[in-house]
Scaffold this motif. Structure first.
Motif, PDB file in Angstrom:
ATOM      1  N   ASP A 179     -68.140   7.971  75.570  1.00 30.07           N
ATOM      2  CA  ASP A 179     -68.976   9.317  75.798  1.00 30.07           C
ATOM      3  C   ASP A 179     -70.535   9.317  75.976  1.00 30.07           C
ATOM      4  O   ASP A 179     -70.878  10.218  76.525  1.00 30.07           O
ATOM      5  CB  ASP A 179     -68.593  10.076  74.262  1.00 30.07           C
ATOM      6  N   ARG A 180     -70.897   8.306  75.618  1.00 28.25           N
ATOM      7  CA  ARG A 180     -72.386   8.256  75.476  1.00 28.25           C
ATOM      8  C   ARG A 180     -72.960   8.044  77.192  1.00 28.25           C
ATOM      9  O   ARG A 180     -73.786   8.742  77.604  1.00 28.25           O
ATOM     10  CB  ARG A 180     -72.886   6.994  74.714  1.00 28.25           C
ATOM     11  N   MET A 181     -72.054   7.252  77.852  1.00 27.06           N
ATOM     12  CA  MET A 181     -72.270   6.885  79.224  1.00 27.06           C
ATOM     13  C   MET A 181     -71.731   7.920  80.035  1.00 27.06           C
ATOM     14  O   MET A 181     -72.622   8.708  81.002  1.00 27.06           O
ATOM     15  CB  MET A 181     -71.571   5.679  79.723  1.00 27.06           C
ATOM     16  N   ARG A 182     -70.646   8.498  79.635  1.00 28.51           N
ATOM     17  CA  ARG A 182     -70.192   9.853  80.428  1.00 28.51           C
ATOM     18  C   ARG A 182     -71.595  11.018  80.089  1.00 28.51           C
ATOM     19  O   ARG A 182     -71.851  11.639  81.181  1.00 28.51           O
ATOM     20  CB  ARG A 182     -69.119  10.624  79.767  1.00 28.51           C
ATOM     21  N   SER A 183     -72.158  11.340  79.102  1.00 25.37           N
ATOM     22  CA  SER A 183     -73.105  12.238  78.787  1.00 25.37           C
ATOM     23  C   SER A 183     -74.388  11.557  79.661  1.00 25.37           C
ATOM     24  O   SER A 183     -74.969  12.525  80.190  1.00 25.37           O
ATOM     25  CB  SER A 183     -73.597  12.160  77.454  1.00 25.37           C
ATOM     26  N   HIS A 184     -74.728  10.235  79.782  1.00 29.83           N
ATOM     27  CA  HIS A 184     -75.684   9.961  80.684  1.00 29.83           C
ATOM     28  C   HIS A 184     -75.538  10.453  81.843  1.00 29.83           C
ATOM     29  O   HIS A 184     -76.391  10.741  82.596  1.00 29.83           O
ATOM     30  CB  HIS A 184     -75.801   8.433  80.522  1.00 29.83           C
ATOM     31  N   TYR A 185     -74.257  10.037  82.583  1.00 30.09           N
ATOM     32  CA  TYR A 185     -74.060  10.349  83.918  1.00 30.09           C
ATOM     33  C   TYR A 185     -74.130  11.812  84.148  1.00 30.09           C
ATOM     34  O   TYR A 185     -74.527  12.170  85.244  1.00 30.09           O
ATOM     35  CB  TYR A 185     -72.924   9.721  84.599  1.00 30.09           C
ATOM     36  N   LYS A 186     -73.593  12.711  83.370  1.00 31.56           N
ATOM     37  CA  LYS A 186     -73.583  14.116  83.573  1.00 31.56           C
ATOM     38  C   LYS A 186     -75.127  14.600  83.610  1.00 31.56           C
ATOM     39  O   LYS A 186     -75.451  15.388  84.538  1.00 31.56           O
ATOM     40  CB  LYS A 186     -72.911  14.778  82.448  1.00 31.56           C
ATOM     41  N   LYS A 187     -76.222  14.118  82.714  1.00 30.89           N
ATOM     42  CA  LYS A 187     -77.301  14.488  82.978  1.00 30.89           C
ATOM     43  C   LYS A 187     -77.821  13.970  84.132  1.00 30.89           C
ATOM     44  O   LYS A 187     -78.836  14.668  84.678  1.00 30.89           O
ATOM     45  CB  LYS A 187     -78.004  13.540  81.654  1.00 30.89           C
ATOM     46  N   GLN A 188     -77.524  12.880  84.657  1.00 34.02           N
ATOM     47  CA  GLN A 188     -78.193  12.484  85.954  1.00 34.02           C
ATOM     48  C   GLN A 188     -77.760  13.374  86.958  1.00 34.02           C
ATOM     49  O   GLN A 188     -78.604  13.643  88.020  1.00 34.02           O
ATOM     50  CB  GLN A 188     -77.821  11.046  86.147  1.00 34.02           C
ATOM     51  N   ILE A 189     -76.387  13.609  87.156  1.00 33.09           N
ATOM     52  CA  ILE A 189     -76.031  14.426  88.069  1.00 33.09           C
ATOM     53  C   ILE A 189     -76.517  15.930  88.079  1.00 33.09           C
ATOM     54  O   ILE A 189     -77.011  16.222  89.330  1.00 33.09           O
ATOM     55  CB  ILE A 189     -74.469  14.666  87.736  1.00 33.09           C
ATOM     56  N   VAL A 190     -76.586  16.358  86.888  1.00 32.33           N
ATOM     57  CA  VAL A 190     -77.347  17.579  86.639  1.00 32.33           C
ATOM     58  C   VAL A 190     -78.861  17.623  87.184  1.00 32.33           C
ATOM     59  O   VAL A 190     -79.312  18.430  87.927  1.00 32.33           O
ATOM     60  CB  VAL A 190     -77.227  18.236  85.063  1.00 32.33           C
TER      61      VAL A 190
ATOM     62  N   MET B 155     -72.191  23.651  89.203  1.00 36.10           N
ATOM     63  CA  MET B 155     -71.369  23.263  88.262  1.00 36.10           C
ATOM     64  C   MET B 155     -70.151  22.906  88.357  1.00 36.10           C
ATOM     65  O   MET B 155     -69.423  21.893  87.776  1.00 36.10           O
ATOM     66  CB  MET B 155     -71.401  24.505  87.216  1.00 36.10           C
ATOM     67  N   ASP B 156     -69.302  23.453  89.469  1.00 40.64           N
ATOM     68  CA  ASP B 156     -68.054  22.857  89.758  1.00 40.64           C
ATOM     69  C   ASP B 156     -68.300  21.529  90.369  1.00 40.64           C
ATOM     70  O   ASP B 156     -67.387  20.644  90.050  1.00 40.64           O
ATOM     71  CB  ASP B 156     -67.498  23.597  90.820  1.00 40.64           C
ATOM     72  N   SER B 157     -69.235  21.330  90.985  1.00 39.69           N
ATOM     73  CA  SER B 157     -69.440  19.708  91.649  1.00 39.69           C
ATOM     74  C   SER B 157     -69.593  18.771  90.406  1.00 39.69           C
ATOM     75  O   SER B 157     -69.211  17.855  90.290  1.00 39.69           O
ATOM     76  CB  SER B 157     -70.637  19.789  92.370  1.00 39.69           C
ATOM     77  N   VAL B 158     -70.282  19.218  89.378  1.00 36.24           N
ATOM     78  CA  VAL B 158     -70.513  18.597  88.358  1.00 36.24           C
ATOM     79  C   VAL B 158     -69.491  18.267  87.680  1.00 36.24           C
ATOM     80  O   VAL B 158     -69.057  17.121  87.363  1.00 36.24           O
ATOM     81  CB  VAL B 158     -71.558  19.075  87.271  1.00 36.24           C
ATOM     82  N   LYS B 159     -68.636  19.136  87.382  1.00 37.06           N
ATOM     83  CA  LYS B 159     -66.972  19.164  87.149  1.00 37.06           C
ATOM     84  C   LYS B 159     -66.390  18.166  87.709  1.00 37.06           C
ATOM     85  O   LYS B 159     -65.625  17.149  87.294  1.00 37.06           O
ATOM     86  CB  LYS B 159     -66.456  20.224  86.751  1.00 37.06           C
ATOM     87  N   ASP B 160     -66.218  18.224  89.129  1.00 35.86           N
ATOM     88  CA  ASP B 160     -65.541  17.464  89.875  1.00 35.86           C
ATOM     89  C   ASP B 160     -66.030  15.964  89.848  1.00 35.86           C
ATOM     90  O   ASP B 160     -65.012  15.041  89.464  1.00 35.86           O
ATOM     91  CB  ASP B 160     -65.512  17.640  91.363  1.00 35.86           C
ATOM     92  N   TYR B 161     -67.298  15.736  89.869  1.00 38.12           N
ATOM     93  CA  TYR B 161     -67.929  14.480  89.816  1.00 38.12           C
ATOM     94  C   TYR B 161     -67.445  13.715  88.386  1.00 38.12           C
ATOM     95  O   TYR B 161     -67.120  12.512  88.224  1.00 38.12           O
ATOM     96  CB  TYR B 161     -69.418  14.316  89.851  1.00 38.12           C
ATOM     97  N   MET B 162     -67.544  14.593  87.170  1.00 36.70           N
ATOM     98  CA  MET B 162     -67.265  13.857  85.905  1.00 36.70           C
ATOM     99  C   MET B 162     -65.744  13.699  85.980  1.00 36.70           C
ATOM    100  O   MET B 162     -65.378  12.445  85.447  1.00 36.70           O
ATOM    101  CB  MET B 162     -67.623  14.869  84.952  1.00 36.70           C
ATOM    102  N   LYS B 163     -64.846  14.160  86.697  1.00 36.40           N
ATOM    103  CA  LYS B 163     -63.517  14.135  86.649  1.00 36.40           C
ATOM    104  C   LYS B 163     -63.362  12.678  87.300  1.00 36.40           C
ATOM    105  O   LYS B 163     -62.528  12.032  86.839  1.00 36.40           O
ATOM    106  CB  LYS B 163     -62.628  15.295  87.158  1.00 36.40           C
ATOM    107  N   THR B 164     -63.981  12.464  88.553  1.00 41.36           N
ATOM    108  CA  THR B 164     -63.816  11.450  89.317  1.00 41.36           C
ATOM    109  C   THR B 164     -64.243  10.133  88.436  1.00 41.36           C
ATOM    110  O   THR B 164     -63.541   8.964  88.797  1.00 41.36           O
ATOM    111  CB  THR B 164     -64.735  11.660  90.641  1.00 41.36           C
ATOM    112  N   LEU B 165     -65.417  10.210  88.032  1.00 39.10           N
ATOM    113  CA  LEU B 165     -65.924   9.220  87.232  1.00 39.10           C
ATOM    114  C   LEU B 165     -64.843   9.035  85.991  1.00 39.10           C
ATOM    115  O   LEU B 165     -64.672   7.710  85.600  1.00 39.10           O
ATOM    116  CB  LEU B 165     -67.127   9.854  86.470  1.00 39.10           C
ATOM    117  N   LYS B 166     -64.415   9.980  85.423  1.00 43.92           N
ATOM    118  CA  LYS B 166     -63.316   9.441  84.256  1.00 43.92           C
ATOM    119  C   LYS B 166     -61.858   9.009  85.030  1.00 43.92           C
ATOM    120  O   LYS B 166     -61.488   7.703  84.441  1.00 43.92           O
ATOM    121  CB  LYS B 166     -62.683  10.816  83.750  1.00 43.92           C
TER     122      LYS B 166
END
Length: 82
Positions: free
Chosen positions: A32-43, A13-24
């Motif tokens: 928001d739609r694309m962020r959600s899409h990428y988060k789902k893929q990462i998970v 979960m920390d990795s997901v948060k780090d990746y999402m911060k990097t993506l941002k």
């Protein structure tokens, strides 16, 4: 119904948060739609429900480089104080 990210441990979960911060950081205007899409893929990738894709690999490489940069910065600061 279980959330998809409920399969992940705390480290993942920390990795997901780090990746999402990097993506941002890379694309602050990402919708928001694309962020959600990428988060789902990462998970899905971390829970082994999906193969690694290019975005995931690039985010991982960016995280590695950020860590290396921080290590070098710490070394430089150490030697400046000597």
């Amino acid at each position: 119904m279980n959330k998809p990210d409920s399969k992940l441990n705390e480290f993942q979960m920390d990795s997901v948060k780090d990746y999402m911060k990097t993506l941002k950081d890379v694309d602050p205007k990402l919708s928001d739609r694309m962020r959600s899409h990428y988060k789902k893929q990462i998970v899905e990738i971390l829970s082994k429900d999906r193969e690694e894709n290019l975005v995931y690999k690039l985010l991982g490489k960016i995280e590695e480089l950020k860590d290396e940069k921080q290590e070098l910065q710490d070394q430089m600061n150490y030697y400046k104080k000597r």
